[in-house]
Scaffold this active site. Sequence first.
Site, PDB file in Angstrom:
ATOM      1  N   SER A 108       6.916  -0.058   9.576  1.00  0.00           N
ATOM      2  CA  SER A 108       5.545   0.023   9.255  1.00  0.00           C
ATOM      3  C   SER A 108       5.250   1.397   8.484  1.00  0.00           C
ATOM      4  O   SER A 108       5.994   2.235   9.023  1.00  0.00           O
ATOM      5  CB  SER A 108       4.482  -0.352  10.317  1.00  0.00           C
ATOM      6  OG  SER A 108       3.054   0.106  10.147  1.00  0.00           O
TER       7      SER A 108
ATOM      8  N   MET B 218       0.845  -1.135   0.171  1.00  0.00           N
ATOM      9  CA  MET B 218       0.006  -0.065  -0.135  1.00  0.00           C
ATOM     10  C   MET B 218       0.716   1.243   0.024  1.00  0.00           C
ATOM     11  O   MET B 218       0.449   2.374   0.372  1.00  0.00           O
ATOM     12  CB  MET B 218      -0.974   0.038   1.232  1.00  0.00           C
ATOM     13  CG  MET B 218      -1.997  -1.391   1.261  1.00  0.00           C
ATOM     14  SD  MET B 218      -3.388  -0.984   1.922  1.00  0.00           S
ATOM     15  CE  MET B 218      -2.866  -0.953   3.668  1.00  0.00           C
TER      16      MET B 218
ATOM     17  N   HIS C 297       9.166   1.258   3.180  1.00  0.00           N
ATOM     18  CA  HIS C 297      10.276   1.172   4.163  1.00  0.00           C
ATOM     19  C   HIS C 297      11.175  -0.039   3.841  1.00  0.00           C
ATOM     20  O   HIS C 297      10.962  -0.720   2.866  1.00  0.00           O
ATOM     21  CB  HIS C 297       9.446   1.354   5.507  1.00  0.00           C
ATOM     22  CG  HIS C 297       8.698   0.173   5.739  1.00  0.00           C
ATOM     23  ND1 HIS C 297       8.881  -1.250   5.673  1.00  0.00           N
ATOM     24  CD2 HIS C 297       7.381   0.194   5.774  1.00  0.00           C
ATOM     25  CE1 HIS C 297       7.904  -1.668   6.094  1.00  0.00           C
ATOM     26  NE2 HIS C 297       6.795  -1.099   6.161  1.00  0.00           N
TER      27      HIS C 297
ATOM     28  N   HIS D  37       9.483  -3.226   3.118  1.00  0.00           N
ATOM     29  CA  HIS D  37       9.128  -3.544   1.690  1.00  0.00           C
ATOM     30  C   HIS D  37      10.176  -3.583   0.729  1.00  0.00           C
ATOM     31  O   HIS D  37      10.170  -4.592  -0.192  1.00  0.00           O
ATOM     32  CB  HIS D  37       8.460  -2.313   1.154  1.00  0.00           C
ATOM     33  CG  HIS D  37       7.065  -2.196   1.826  1.00  0.00           C
ATOM     34  ND1 HIS D  37       6.925  -0.857   2.656  1.00  0.00           N
ATOM     35  CD2 HIS D  37       5.887  -2.657   2.038  1.00  0.00           C
ATOM     36  CE1 HIS D  37       5.609  -0.904   3.336  1.00  0.00           C
ATOM     37  NE2 HIS D  37       5.214  -2.035   2.955  1.00  0.00           N
TER      38      HIS D  37
ATOM     39  N   GLN E 113      -2.366 -12.053   8.220  1.00  0.00           N
ATOM     40  CA  GLN E 113      -2.720 -11.878   6.925  1.00  0.00           C
ATOM     41  C   GLN E 113      -2.023 -12.870   5.856  1.00  0.00           C
ATOM     42  O   GLN E 113      -2.507 -13.285   4.892  1.00  0.00           O
ATOM     43  CB  GLN E 113      -2.112 -10.272   6.317  1.00  0.00           C
ATOM     44  CG  GLN E 113      -2.144  -9.951   4.925  1.00  0.00           C
ATOM     45  CD  GLN E 113      -1.764  -8.678   4.598  1.00  0.00           C
ATOM     46  OE1 GLN E 113      -2.782  -8.111   4.770  1.00  0.00           O
ATOM     47  NE2 GLN E 113      -0.609  -8.459   4.257  1.00  0.00           N
TER      48      GLN E 113
ATOM     49  N   GLN F  24       6.356 -10.840   7.457  1.00  0.00           N
ATOM     50  CA  GLN F  24       5.640 -11.560   8.646  1.00  0.00           C
ATOM     51  C   GLN F  24       4.875 -10.852   9.435  1.00  0.00           C
ATOM     52  O   GLN F  24       4.456 -11.333  10.673  1.00  0.00           O
ATOM     53  CB  GLN F  24       6.729 -12.577   9.127  1.00  0.00           C
ATOM     54  CG  GLN F  24       6.993 -13.724   8.063  1.00  0.00           C
ATOM     55  CD  GLN F  24       7.824 -14.665   8.696  1.00  0.00           C
ATOM     56  OE1 GLN F  24       8.396 -14.514   9.558  1.00  0.00           O
ATOM     57  NE2 GLN F  24       7.769 -15.912   8.257  1.00  0.00           N
ATOM     58  N   LYS F  25       5.212  -9.538   9.562  1.00  0.00           N
ATOM     59  CA  LYS F  25       4.723  -8.482  10.498  1.00  0.00           C
ATOM     60  C   LYS F  25       3.190  -8.718  10.426  1.00  0.00           C
ATOM     61  O   LYS F  25       2.325  -8.803  11.504  1.00  0.00           O
ATOM     62  CB  LYS F  25       4.972  -6.978  10.118  1.00  0.00           C
ATOM     63  CG  LYS F  25       4.731  -6.149  11.303  1.00  0.00           C
ATOM     64  CD  LYS F  25       4.938  -4.801  11.298  1.00  0.00           C
ATOM     65  CE  LYS F  25       4.240  -3.926  10.473  1.00  0.00           C
ATOM     66  NZ  LYS F  25       2.794  -3.746  10.696  1.00  0.00           N
TER      67      LYS F  25
HETATM   68  O1  PAF Z   1      -0.250  -5.514   3.597  1.00  0.00           O
HETATM   69  C1  PAF Z   1      -0.573  -4.735   2.927  1.00  0.00           C
HETATM   70  O2  PAF Z   1       0.057  -3.656   2.706  1.00  0.00           O
HETATM   71  C2  PAF Z   1      -1.910  -5.000   2.223  1.00  0.00           C
HETATM   72  O3  PAF Z   1      -2.795  -5.537   3.234  1.00  0.00           O
HETATM   73  C3  PAF Z   1      -2.124  -5.584   0.919  1.00  0.00           C
HETATM   74  C4  PAF Z   1      -1.367  -6.957   1.118  1.00  0.00           C
HETATM   75  C5  PAF Z   1      -0.951  -5.037   0.104  1.00  0.00           C
HETATM   76  C6  PAF Z   1      -3.322  -6.007   0.364  1.00  0.00           C
HETATM   77  O4  PAF Z   1      -3.899  -4.272   0.306  1.00  0.00           O
END
Ligand code: PAF
Length: 282
Positions: free
Chosen positions: A185, A30, A34, A37, A153, A148-149
């Site tokens: 985050s 999204m 950081h 990612h 999900q 894994q944070k």
């Molecule tokens: O983890 C995220 O940033 C979001 O939940 C994702 C997996 C990109 C889905 O919008």
Amino acid sequence: MQILTTAAGLQAYTEQARRAGHRVGLVPTMGALHAGHLQLVQAARAECNEVVTTIFVNPTQFNNAEDFRLYPRVPEADAELLGPAGCTALFVPSVEEIYPQPAVLRFDFGALERVMEGAHRPGHFNGVATVVSKIFHMARPHRAYFGQKDWQQVAIIRQLVADLSFDLEIVACPTIREADGLAMSSRNRRLDAAARAAAPLLYQVLVAAAAQVRQGVSPAQVQAEAEATLAREPLLTPEYVEVADAQTLQPLVEYQPGRAVVLCLAAHLGGVRLIDNVVVDA
Ligand code: PAF
């Protein structure tokens, strides 16, 4: 790095890559990128010829309109980071591109989503599953990379892939932390100085709880002591602390031999909601 904004453009890009015999790695995000990612992008680059990163602040996974409005958006800075990290294409669609009409399909992940984030953010995982399914269909990656944070999900997305027979592999990468332990985050950008100074307590509590789990302290006592420590920090409002089975995510009454434990928490800190977790291997 190519910039793609349409589903058709993304499909054409990855289709061509597949026809050329290339492996396609996907990093859905999204934005407000950081080091966590970038680690996903680097991991994808090490294993795949093409790395597609998506940046889309998905409205359907926010159960709080203010949280959606305030979610950090820095598209130019993000794009500059991605190329050097090994990203070959960036997909930045509009809301209309992803949702030409409102999605009415509903996902139910059963017990997996009745706890923690699923219980505290109604509809959250429905929105995640919807957007991730759409992006998987558009990109058809060989592998998709997640941090894994967001432990729950990752479990939900693995279930999604299994139940809908997506022909891809999920790769989960470890949480990247600041020097003081705070999990990286996108939301950390919204912490003011006082909240940022208090934030490492979240990880400290998890580390202390993990040590207690290893010593055999009961799940109920580990949870109670972690909650009490968090409650002593005036800037912090704990939402939950869970001592759960790392695979089923169900709260534990007692430890099961041979089964890893995950310690998860969510808390509000100066108006920002943060989550973190630590896994204690069996
Ligand atoms: O983890 C995220 O940033 C979001 O939940 C994702 C997996 C990109 C889905 O919008």
